[in-house]
Design a protein around this motif. Structure first.
Motif, mmCIF file in Angstrom:
data_model
loop_
_atom_site.group_PDB
_atom_site.id
_atom_site.type_symbol
_atom_site.label_atom_id
_atom_site.label_comp_id
_atom_site.label_asym_id
_atom_site.label_seq_id
_atom_site.Cartn_x
_atom_site.Cartn_y
_atom_site.Cartn_z
ATOM 1 N N THR A 29 -7.463 34.419 -96.854
ATOM 2 C CA THR A 29 -7.482 34.139 -95.414
ATOM 3 C C THR A 29 -6.161 34.945 -94.902
ATOM 4 N N ALA A 30 -5.003 34.454 -95.599
ATOM 5 C CA ALA A 30 -3.697 35.051 -95.131
ATOM 6 C C ALA A 30 -3.676 36.493 -95.251
ATOM 7 N N LEU A 31 -4.174 37.182 -96.121
ATOM 8 C CA LEU A 31 -4.438 38.790 -96.164
ATOM 9 C C LEU A 31 -5.274 39.300 -95.042
ATOM 10 N N ILE A 32 -6.215 38.425 -94.622
ATOM 11 C CA ILE A 32 -7.053 39.049 -93.471
ATOM 12 C C ILE A 32 -6.280 39.450 -92.524
ATOM 13 N N PHE A 33 -5.189 38.770 -91.921
ATOM 14 C CA PHE A 33 -4.318 38.809 -91.002
ATOM 15 C C PHE A 33 -3.240 39.585 -91.532
ATOM 16 N N ALA A 34 -2.600 39.595 -92.479
ATOM 17 C CA ALA A 34 -1.332 40.577 -93.009
ATOM 18 C C ALA A 34 -2.003 41.772 -93.021
ATOM 19 N N THR A 35 -3.059 42.115 -93.709
ATOM 20 C CA THR A 35 -3.757 43.523 -93.452
ATOM 21 C C THR A 35 -4.420 44.064 -92.248
ATOM 22 N N ASP A 36 -4.380 43.384 -91.305
ATOM 23 C CA ASP A 36 -4.811 43.741 -90.068
ATOM 24 C C ASP A 36 -6.485 43.863 -90.151
ATOM 25 N N LEU A 37 -7.245 43.056 -90.930
ATOM 26 C CA LEU A 37 -8.708 43.170 -91.155
ATOM 27 C C LEU A 37 -9.255 42.472 -89.853
ATOM 28 N N HIS A 38 -8.402 41.460 -89.472
ATOM 29 C CA HIS A 38 -8.927 40.783 -88.293
ATOM 30 C C HIS A 38 -9.321 41.808 -87.060
ATOM 31 N N HIS A 39 -8.543 42.825 -87.119
ATOM 32 C CA HIS A 39 -8.698 43.872 -86.106
ATOM 33 C C HIS A 39 -9.988 44.703 -86.099
ATOM 34 N N VAL A 40 -10.246 44.837 -87.778
ATOM 35 C CA VAL A 40 -11.620 45.558 -88.195
ATOM 36 C C VAL A 40 -12.955 44.336 -87.782
ATOM 37 N N MET A 41 -12.737 43.113 -87.773
ATOM 38 C CA MET A 41 -13.705 42.184 -87.580
ATOM 39 C C MET A 41 -13.773 42.182 -86.114
ATOM 40 N N ILE A 42 -12.848 42.279 -85.308
ATOM 41 C CA ILE A 42 -12.961 42.555 -83.851
ATOM 42 C C ILE A 42 -13.723 43.866 -83.351
ATOM 43 N N ARG A 43 -13.151 44.801 -83.890
ATOM 44 C CA ARG A 43 -14.151 46.134 -83.410
ATOM 45 C C ARG A 43 -15.574 45.934 -84.159
ATOM 46 N N ALA A 44 -15.943 45.253 -85.137
ATOM 47 C CA ALA A 44 -17.061 45.033 -85.540
ATOM 48 C C ALA A 44 -17.962 44.465 -84.763
ATOM 49 N N LEU A 45 -17.445 43.700 -84.091
ATOM 50 C CA LEU A 45 -18.087 42.608 -83.072
ATOM 51 C C LEU A 45 -18.574 43.674 -81.805
ATOM 52 N N LEU A 46 -17.342 44.468 -81.587
ATOM 53 C CA LEU A 46 -17.884 45.383 -80.518
ATOM 54 C C LEU A 46 -19.119 46.303 -80.816
#
Length: 251
Positions: free
Chosen positions: A133-150
């Motif tokens: 969970t920490a690495l999701i935000f540390a590696t900017d994977l959450h940006h990939v998640m938001i782009r995937a939503l779009l």
């Protein structure tokens, strides 16, 4: 067209965007963790919906009545829940691997009540999930998640749904999660096999050897050492699998 109709049309499009993204935030790894209060998840869903709505291509919605609008909202919620649940199933591969590591390493032993029968495996799984969970935000994977939503609006247009494909992909997600979990815990299976065979041979040569008292600390120490060495690769591979799935929503 009257101003009221324009406002209602824009509001209807935003409601559809929020229906999908709000449902996703319930289960999406990182954003939908139990440690995150529900009101924060709700605020995040509102903020993301407001930011991404102009790029979703939903456009204005003409209200023909609640009975015409409600099914579309239900479809959007279903798609959002599918995305969130599928991502959570992929994430659960690491939790499954943590439990297997705890079992193989002797951290969950019914004959050792001081550590608890399942507490050791739960601890390992919790540590791995927290690190992921920490690495999701540390590696900017959450940006990939938001782009995937779009991008999901290109794969799943508003008002369209194929239940058979969604069900098939849920099954594929469970299968892929199980495979990844087994692959992540494979080094520990090898370690456990080698150590148990060695301890079994030692017990055959020295029948008076208290194998349980010797095996327990050896297994635990070896399991923690292998975990320390393998954890970076395990987490990196798991997050890469998550990122690959977010690109296409298929396995």
């Amino acid at each position: 067209m009257e101003l009221e109709e324009v406002i209602l049309g824009q509001l209807g499009g935003f409601i559809l965007a929020f229906a999908r993204m709000g449902a996703v935030m319930v289960f999406l790894p990182g954003f939908g963790e139990r440690q995150v209060p529900v009101r924060y998840r709700l605020f995040m869903a509102l903020a993301i919906s407001l930011a991404l709505y102009p790029a979703t291509g939903i456009g204005e919605i003409v209200f023909g009545g609640p009975l015409d609008f409600a099914p579309i909202v239900a479809l959007e919620i279903t798609i959002g829940l599918w995305i969130g649940v599928s991502a959570r199933i992929v994430m659960s591969a690491l939790q499954f691997a943590g439990y297997q590591i705890g079992y193989v390493s002797g951290l969950s032993n019914a004959l050792a009540p001081q550590t608890g029968q399942f507490e050791g495996a739960t601890m390992i799984a919790g540590v791995l999930m927290m690190a992921a969970t920490a690495l999701i935000f540390a590696t900017d994977l959450h940006h990939v998640m938001i782009r995937a939503l779009l991008q999901s609006y290109e794969i799943f247009p508003v008002g369209r749904i194929v239940p058979g494909d969604l069900a098939e992909q849920i099954v594929a997600a469970a299968s892929a999660s199980f495979y990844v979990g087994l692959a992540l815990s494979a080094p520990f299976y090898v370690m456990g096999l080698v150590l148990n065979v060695g301890l079994g041979l030692a017990n055959r040569m020295m029948p008076t050897l208290p194998v349980f008292f010797v095996a327990a600390p050896v297994l635990i120490a070896s399991g923690l050492f292998v975990l320390l060495a393998a954890a970076p690769t395990m987490l990196n591979w798991h997050l890469q699998e998550m990122a690959d799935w977010l690109e296409t929503f298929t396995f």
